[in-house]
Design an enzyme around this catalytic site. Structure first.
Site, PDB file in Angstrom:
ATOM      1  N   HIS A 275       0.785  -1.176  -0.066  1.00  0.00           N
ATOM      2  CA  HIS A 275      -0.029   0.018   0.052  1.00  0.00           C
ATOM      3  C   HIS A 275       0.715   1.048   0.029  1.00  0.00           C
ATOM      4  O   HIS A 275       0.391   2.229  -0.175  1.00  0.00           O
ATOM      5  CB  HIS A 275      -1.072  -0.032   1.215  1.00  0.00           C
ATOM      6  CG  HIS A 275      -0.188  -0.310   2.712  1.00  0.00           C
ATOM      7  ND1 HIS A 275       0.567  -1.297   2.775  1.00  0.00           N
ATOM      8  CD2 HIS A 275       0.219   0.780   3.240  1.00  0.00           C
ATOM      9  CE1 HIS A 275       1.131  -1.141   3.984  1.00  0.00           C
ATOM     10  NE2 HIS A 275       1.162   0.146   4.289  1.00  0.00           N
ATOM     11  N   CYS A 276       2.088   1.250   0.314  1.00  0.00           N
ATOM     12  CA  CYS A 276       2.839   2.524   0.441  1.00  0.00           C
ATOM     13  C   CYS A 276       4.166   2.514  -0.606  1.00  0.00           C
ATOM     14  O   CYS A 276       4.132   3.445  -1.463  1.00  0.00           O
ATOM     15  CB  CYS A 276       3.608   2.349   1.879  1.00  0.00           C
ATOM     16  SG  CYS A 276       2.338   2.818   3.204  1.00  0.00           S
ATOM     17  N   ILE A 277       5.108   1.672  -0.690  1.00  0.00           N
ATOM     18  CA  ILE A 277       6.177   1.746  -1.266  1.00  0.00           C
ATOM     19  C   ILE A 277       6.369   2.058  -2.972  1.00  0.00           C
ATOM     20  O   ILE A 277       6.732   2.875  -3.318  1.00  0.00           O
ATOM     21  CB  ILE A 277       7.274   0.712  -1.061  1.00  0.00           C
ATOM     22  CG1 ILE A 277       7.573   0.501   0.500  1.00  0.00           C
ATOM     23  CG2 ILE A 277       8.654   0.964  -1.680  1.00  0.00           C
ATOM     24  CD1 ILE A 277       8.669  -0.674   1.073  1.00  0.00           C
TER      25      ILE A 277
END
Length: 453
Positions: A275-277
């Site tokens: 969900h982030c990187i």
């Protein structure tokens, strides 16, 4: 310390332990945060997903980091989940923790944040503090969220406060839970920042770090993950180069890690998921381009990580040549489809691209993941195997390890040497390199010399 009327009201409730909190969005960020605050405050959890609310009210957790036992401790005692947004009327502090994905073209999809802000605006009253935790591009809190909140007729900074505090949830990491992860807070003004600092500090074990404003706090989050994105991309590129040079990048990283300063190990893999990187750098890139600038680093890193799933497929094809087989009509098992080990989250998982590319090349593909029973790729449903054993593995010509769940790796290490036939084993995580597997099968790993086939 606090001069404005609304800040005095809020601070008094803090001092009297009479503060009430609402969390908008009860996903992997919002639910753990709600339970952290529920240890001290009355917390109202709002989510538009009625299925989630139904599960929560039955003390059934859908988040890896929250057990049903954790829920039972607070459910209907200090934590009240609901699909009715009117519960926001009861809250003094409202936290927005909704998803922020990207569109196909890589631009930020702010729909969830906009919708959540509109919902909060309907229930905004003087004396409240609104905290955005959803990852956004630098400037989004002031440019998007505050104008929506002010449609309530109230003025930010005069009647209510706004803070950005980036979520730093690491699913599956028990060492750094919400309470133990350092928190960054940056408000629209000093008083908002200070109130958020005091509020978070009252429930967290880790330090809370104040920064000068919302934009700085927003930049903190995108820098953290852009740093990781670019460094993982570097080792992914070197992994492919070193394969052809006959150098084992895993051994190289281990050697380089012996230097006590100046080197931080990052490891190659089949692609970057989660969900982030893979998402946060695109938020930053979007904002950079609005200044008529560009980032060669982010663009190059994105290109490299896009080709890693294809590289995994190329390794499968390379290995099959030993058996005189083509990829077309070969049976391939993708082991692990979660984006990281020990979670049931498959968002942005590189396994999806591997499966799609294998199918495009004509292979017959199935998957197994002990945490996930089905996935959807561009609308097509894939039903995972319920279990794997000798009988199941005998069906395949190649096995691709995309996610190294501990139990999955243990299973494969035990089963593969016992197979009565040789298969191609493509290891995307350097988790299956044993003498027994190499002796029995054609073993290929990202970043390791291929040898002669």
């Amino acid at each position: 310390m606090f001069e404005k009327d609304w800040t005095k009201m809020f601070y008094k409730k803090l001092q009297d332990n009479n503060l009430k909190i609402a969390i908008v969005g009860l996903g992997y960020v919002g639910l753990p945060l709600a339970l952290a605050f529920a240890k001290k405050y009355e917390v109202y959890g709002f989510d538009v997903d009625k299925n989630k609310i139904g599960m929560l009210n039955k003390a059934q957790s859908y988040i890896v980091d929250v057990s049903s036992e954790d829920l039972i401790k607070f459910l209907h005692k200090s934590f009240y989940p609901s699909a009715d947004d009117n519960i926001l009327d009861k809250a003094d502090a409202i936290f927005i923790t909704v998803p922020t994905p990207v569109h196909v073209d890589g631009s930020p999809n702010m729909d969830y944040v906009i919708s959540a802000s509109q919902t909060v605006a309907k229930h905004l009253k003087s004396g409240k503090l609104v905290v955005l935790e959803s990852t956004v591009y630098p400037g989004a809190t002031r440019e998007v969220v505050i104008p929506i909140l002010e449609t309530s007729g109230l003025k930010a900074g005069t009647n209510f406060g706004v803070v950005f505090s980036p979520e730093r949830v690491t699913p599956g990491n028990k060492e750094y839970s919400v309470e133990k992860m350092p928190k960054v807070v940056g408000g629209m003004d000093n008083e908002s920042t200070e109130l958020a600092y005091i509020l978070y500090s009252s429930v967290l074990e880790a330090p809370v770090i104040k920064v000068s404003n919302c934009k700085t706090a927003e930049a903190v989050k995108v820098l953290e993950n852009t740093f990781r994105f670019i460094n993982i991309s570097l080792v992914n590129e070197l992994a492919m180069v070193f394969e052809n040079m006959g150098i084992d990048i895993w051994e190289v990283i281990k050697g380089a890690s012996s230097k006590p300063i100046g080197f931080m190990p990052h490891y190659p893999g089949p692609g970057i998921g989660g969900h982030c990187i893979p998402v946060d750098p695109l938020f930053l890139l979007y904002k950079i381009r609005r200044y008529d600038l560009d980032s060669n680093f982010i663009e190059m890193a994105r290109k490299i990580n896009t080709i890693m799933p294809l590289h995994m497929v190329n390794l499968v094809e390379y290995g099959l040549r030993k058996f005189g087989k083509e990829l077309r009509d070969s049976n391939v098992l993708v082991a692990g489809v979660a984006y990281k080990p020990e979670v049931n989250d498959s968002r942005e998982s590189p396994a999806f691209d591997i499966i799609e590319e294998l199918e495009y090349s004509g292979a017959k593909v199935q998957f197994y993941d002990p945490y996930i029973d089905r996935i959807y790729i561009k609308g097509k449903e894939f039903q995972g195997l319920k279990s794997i054993g000798i009988k199941e593995l005998m069906h395949y010509d190649a096995i691709v390890l995309a996610t190294n769940h501990k139990a999955l790796v243990t299973q494969l290490k035990e089963l593969l040497p016992k197979l009565e036939k040789s298969v191609v084993v493509v290891d995307g995580r350097n988790s299956l390199d044993t003498r027994e597997i190499r002796k029995k099968h054609t073993y290929l790993c990202i970043g390791k010399p291929r040898g002669e086939i």
